[in-house]
Design a protein around this motif. Structure first.
Motif, PDB file in Angstrom:
ATOM      1  N   MET A   1       0.294  23.330  -8.128  1.00 51.22           N
ATOM      2  CA  MET A   1       0.991  23.007  -9.025  1.00 51.22           C
ATOM      3  C   MET A   1       0.487  21.808  -9.964  1.00 51.22           C
ATOM      4  O   MET A   1      -0.086  20.867  -9.540  1.00 51.22           O
ATOM      5  N   THR A   2       0.838  22.024 -11.260  1.00 54.50           N
ATOM      6  CA  THR A   2       0.133  20.986 -12.145  1.00 54.50           C
ATOM      7  C   THR A   2       0.812  19.722 -11.991  1.00 54.50           C
ATOM      8  O   THR A   2       2.001  19.548 -11.979  1.00 54.50           O
ATOM      9  N   ARG A   3      -0.085  18.864 -11.821  1.00 57.61           N
ATOM     10  CA  ARG A   3       0.181  17.120 -11.873  1.00 57.61           C
ATOM     11  C   ARG A   3       0.432  16.569 -13.091  1.00 57.61           C
ATOM     12  O   ARG A   3      -0.285  16.876 -13.943  1.00 57.61           O
ATOM     13  N   THR A   4       1.362  15.504 -13.126  1.00 61.02           N
ATOM     14  CA  THR A   4       1.651  14.957 -14.306  1.00 61.02           C
ATOM     15  C   THR A   4       1.084  13.684 -14.045  1.00 61.02           C
ATOM     16  O   THR A   4       1.452  12.754 -13.064  1.00 61.02           O
ATOM     17  N   VAL A   5       0.090  13.272 -14.989  1.00 58.58           N
ATOM     18  CA  VAL A   5      -0.557  11.963 -14.847  1.00 58.58           C
ATOM     19  C   VAL A   5      -0.299  11.089 -15.949  1.00 58.58           C
ATOM     20  O   VAL A   5      -0.757  11.427 -17.226  1.00 58.58           O
ATOM     21  N   VAL A   6       0.179   9.898 -16.044  1.00 57.61           N
ATOM     22  CA  VAL A   6      -0.006   8.896 -17.141  1.00 57.61           C
ATOM     23  C   VAL A   6      -0.923   7.692 -16.942  1.00 57.61           C
ATOM     24  O   VAL A   6      -1.107   7.387 -15.820  1.00 57.61           O
ATOM     25  N   VAL A   7      -1.748   7.421 -18.226  1.00 53.94           N
ATOM     26  CA  VAL A   7      -2.768   6.553 -18.139  1.00 53.94           C
ATOM     27  C   VAL A   7      -2.344   5.715 -19.390  1.00 53.94           C
ATOM     28  O   VAL A   7      -2.531   6.183 -20.349  1.00 53.94           O
ATOM     29  N   THR A   8      -2.122   4.396 -19.128  1.00 50.98           N
ATOM     30  CA  THR A   8      -1.879   3.610 -20.193  1.00 50.98           C
ATOM     31  C   THR A   8      -3.424   3.013 -20.610  1.00 50.98           C
ATOM     32  O   THR A   8      -4.215   3.019 -19.974  1.00 50.98           O
ATOM     33  N   GLY A   9      -3.356   2.730 -21.963  1.00 50.17           N
ATOM     34  CA  GLY A   9      -4.534   2.424 -22.676  1.00 50.17           C
ATOM     35  C   GLY A   9      -5.394   3.606 -22.449  1.00 50.17           C
ATOM     36  O   GLY A   9      -6.598   3.366 -22.687  1.00 50.17           O
ATOM     37  N   GLY A  69      12.231   9.586 -20.741  1.00 50.23           N
ATOM     38  CA  GLY A  69      11.811  10.878 -21.513  1.00 50.23           C
ATOM     39  C   GLY A  69      10.681  11.686 -20.945  1.00 50.23           C
ATOM     40  O   GLY A  69      10.294  12.935 -21.027  1.00 50.23           O
ATOM     41  N   VAL A  70       9.981  11.065 -19.893  1.00 45.78           N
ATOM     42  CA  VAL A  70       8.637  11.358 -19.390  1.00 45.78           C
ATOM     43  C   VAL A  70       8.624  12.529 -18.184  1.00 45.78           C
ATOM     44  O   VAL A  70       7.881  13.400 -18.286  1.00 45.78           O
ATOM     45  N   GLY A  71       9.971  12.554 -17.589  1.00 46.53           N
ATOM     46  CA  GLY A  71       9.955  13.744 -16.657  1.00 46.53           C
ATOM     47  C   GLY A  71       9.248  13.434 -15.348  1.00 46.53           C
ATOM     48  O   GLY A  71       8.587  11.806 -15.092  1.00 46.53           O
ATOM     49  N   PRO A  72       9.151  14.004 -14.240  1.00 49.49           N
ATOM     50  CA  PRO A  72       8.597  13.674 -13.108  1.00 49.49           C
ATOM     51  C   PRO A  72       6.998  13.260 -13.512  1.00 49.49           C
ATOM     52  O   PRO A  72       6.202  14.303 -14.073  1.00 49.49           O
ATOM     53  N   VAL A  73       6.765  12.367 -12.670  1.00 47.24           N
ATOM     54  CA  VAL A  73       5.328  11.624 -12.714  1.00 47.24           C
ATOM     55  C   VAL A  73       4.612  11.742 -11.348  1.00 47.24           C
ATOM     56  O   VAL A  73       5.197  11.534 -10.386  1.00 47.24           O
ATOM     57  N   ASP A  74       3.434  12.134 -11.148  1.00 45.21           N
ATOM     58  CA  ASP A  74       2.516  12.265 -10.077  1.00 45.21           C
ATOM     59  C   ASP A  74       1.759  11.050  -9.901  1.00 45.21           C
ATOM     60  O   ASP A  74       1.564  10.534  -8.612  1.00 45.21           O
ATOM     61  N   VAL A  75       1.061  10.791 -11.027  1.00 44.36           N
ATOM     62  CA  VAL A  75       0.112   9.693 -10.808  1.00 44.36           C
ATOM     63  C   VAL A  75       0.301   8.630 -12.094  1.00 44.36           C
ATOM     64  O   VAL A  75       0.234   9.138 -13.190  1.00 44.36           O
ATOM     65  N   LEU A  76       0.125   7.427 -11.841  1.00 38.54           N
ATOM     66  CA  LEU A  76       0.456   6.142 -12.998  1.00 38.54           C
ATOM     67  C   LEU A  76      -0.843   5.507 -12.629  1.00 38.54           C
ATOM     68  O   LEU A  76      -1.167   5.086 -11.617  1.00 38.54           O
ATOM     69  N   VAL A  77      -1.428   5.548 -13.898  1.00 39.08           N
ATOM     70  CA  VAL A  77      -2.902   4.646 -13.850  1.00 39.08           C
ATOM     71  C   VAL A  77      -2.482   3.536 -14.849  1.00 39.08           C
ATOM     72  O   VAL A  77      -2.356   3.695 -16.047  1.00 39.08           O
ATOM     73  N   ASN A  78      -2.230   2.149 -14.252  1.00 45.12           N
ATOM     74  CA  ASN A  78      -2.240   1.048 -15.237  1.00 45.12           C
ATOM     75  C   ASN A  78      -3.590   0.533 -15.589  1.00 45.12           C
ATOM     76  O   ASN A  78      -4.069  -0.388 -15.148  1.00 45.12           O
ATOM     77  N   MET A 123       8.683   8.907 -10.108  1.00 43.71           N
ATOM     78  CA  MET A 123       7.645   9.614  -9.503  1.00 43.71           C
ATOM     79  C   MET A 123       7.820  10.278  -8.293  1.00 43.71           C
ATOM     80  O   MET A 123       8.886  10.143  -7.638  1.00 43.71           O
ATOM     81  N   ASN A 124       7.116  11.567  -8.337  1.00 45.35           N
ATOM     82  CA  ASN A 124       7.179  12.217  -6.964  1.00 45.35           C
ATOM     83  C   ASN A 124       6.567  11.542  -5.634  1.00 45.35           C
ATOM     84  O   ASN A 124       5.724  10.943  -5.838  1.00 45.35           O
ATOM     85  N   ASP A 125       7.027  11.863  -4.610  1.00 41.31           N
ATOM     86  CA  ASP A 125       6.776  11.551  -3.348  1.00 41.31           C
ATOM     87  C   ASP A 125       5.358  11.863  -3.067  1.00 41.31           C
ATOM     88  O   ASP A 125       4.979  13.108  -3.429  1.00 41.31           O
ATOM     89  N   GLY A 126       4.457  11.093  -2.507  1.00 37.09           N
ATOM     90  CA  GLY A 126       3.114  11.526  -2.283  1.00 37.09           C
ATOM     91  C   GLY A 126       2.289  11.269  -3.436  1.00 37.09           C
ATOM     92  O   GLY A 126       0.886  11.531  -3.243  1.00 37.09           O
ATOM     93  N   GLY A 127       2.921  10.681  -4.496  1.00 36.63           N
ATOM     94  CA  GLY A 127       1.867  10.266  -5.628  1.00 36.63           C
ATOM     95  C   GLY A 127       1.126   9.150  -5.416  1.00 36.63           C
ATOM     96  O   GLY A 127       0.657   8.744  -4.386  1.00 36.63           O
ATOM     97  N   ALA A 128       0.640   8.413  -6.615  1.00 31.28           N
ATOM     98  CA  ALA A 128      -0.402   7.452  -6.517  1.00 31.28           C
ATOM     99  C   ALA A 128      -0.074   6.457  -7.698  1.00 31.28           C
ATOM    100  O   ALA A 128       0.156   7.213  -8.919  1.00 31.28           O
ATOM    101  N   VAL A 129      -0.153   5.002  -7.620  1.00 27.94           N
ATOM    102  CA  VAL A 129      -0.281   4.233  -8.621  1.00 27.94           C
ATOM    103  C   VAL A 129      -1.656   3.463  -8.458  1.00 27.94           C
ATOM    104  O   VAL A 129      -1.800   2.869  -7.508  1.00 27.94           O
ATOM    105  N   VAL A 130      -2.365   3.471  -9.580  1.00 28.94           N
ATOM    106  CA  VAL A 130      -3.880   2.921  -9.382  1.00 28.94           C
ATOM    107  C   VAL A 130      -3.781   2.089 -10.578  1.00 28.94           C
ATOM    108  O   VAL A 130      -3.622   2.416 -11.959  1.00 28.94           O
TER     109      VAL A 130
END
Ligand SMILES: NC(=O)c1ccc[n+]([C@@H]2O[C@H](COP(=O)([O-])OP(=O)(O)OC[C@H]3O[C@@H](n4cnc5c(N)ncnc54)[C@H](OP(=O)(O)O)[C@@H]3O)[C@@H](O)[C@H]2O)c1
Length: 240
Positions: A1-9, A69-78, A123-130
């Protein structure tokens, strides 16, 4: 399944390399930042599924609107941040000292805390915040290093909170990384060599060095790694 990743900056430097790494692996990637033209230029350079979202991550209302508005997120990179002292003159009063410390805290801590808190329920369970920290947290670098040290402490509590959802939370702490906007393009060749020389590897770090670690921490291979600060600094600052 396609993961959604948010990368700030994600429009420059380390963030762009992280975005490219995830997009290259087939993820849907959303890069954020305050400059639309920079984001669009970066999106054009990255191969894959990349969207842009322009807002200031220190602005709680803007983060709330983005999260809605972003929808389900799997990975957030701060990743958003940097040393705001490079944009200021040396303080001449206690008020200016307070302003400079607040600016680095806002840029490096508040951005990460608002983005994470705002996105957690999406965020979906099983995801990651880095979150991107810095070697400056250990070596010392005024209010910038103090802000990055605060991130490492906050991350421990975050990991504790997210463990039950199998979401990991880690900090990646780079040493000197070349080819970013971090030093505002003011470094001479000699200054760059001086920053790179303490690394045992004999070279400056590259944005892709950080992207590799972030991608690993967000992968299935790293599900038991959480609450950690992982140094990627060529041995400049050894840890046990
Ligand atoms: N380069 C190094 O040697 C080094 C070493 C250790 C740690 N780091 C850390 O690595 C991270 C990435 O920095 P970099 O080296 O790649 O430098 P960079 O090229 O300056 O990247 C910083 C990015 O953050 C964005 N940003 C800053 N404040 C923001 C805000 N309030 N809201 C939204 N976006 C914001 C910037 O875009 P806009 O200005 O368009 O918003 C920019 O794209 C930072 O957290 C930095 O502290 C860098």
């Amino acid at each position: 399944m396609t993961r959604t990743v948010v990368v700030t900056g994600g429009g420059t430097g380390i963030g762009q390399a992280i975005a490219a790494r995830f997009a290259g692996n087939g993820a849907r990637v959303i890069i954020t930042g305050r400059r639309q033209s920079v984001l669009e230029h970066a999106a054009g350079e990255i191969t894959g599924n990349v969207e842009v979202a322009r807002f200031d991550a220190t602005d709680a209302d803007a983060v709330t609107a983005f999260a809605a508005g972003v929808g389900p997120v799997d990975v957030l990179v701060n990743n958003a941040g940097g040393n705001t002292d490079f944009d200021r003159t040396a303080p001449n009063s206690l008020g200016e000292v307070a302003d400079s410390w607040r600016a680095n805290y806002e840029s490096n801590v508040i951005t990460a805390v608002l983005m994470t808190t705002g996105l957690l329920s999406h965020m979906n369970d099983g995801g990651a915040v880095v979150t991107i920290g810095s070697i400056a947290a250990d070596k010392g670098s005024g209010s910038y290093g103090a802000a990055k040290a605060a991130i490492a402490s906050w991350n421990i509590d975050l990991a504790r909170q997210l463990g039950a959802r199998s979401i990991t939370a880690n900090v990646v702490a780079p040493g000197y990384i070349a080819d970013t906007e971090f030093f505002r393009d003011v470094l001479t060749h000699e200054a760059k060599d001086g920053l790179a020389s303490p690394a045992m590897t004999g070279r400056a770090g590259a944005p892709r060095d950080i992207a590799e670690m972030v991608e690993f921490l967000a992968s299935d291979r790293a599900r038991q790694i959480t609450a950690q600060t992982i140094a990627v600094n060529g041995g400049e600052w050894p840890t046990r």
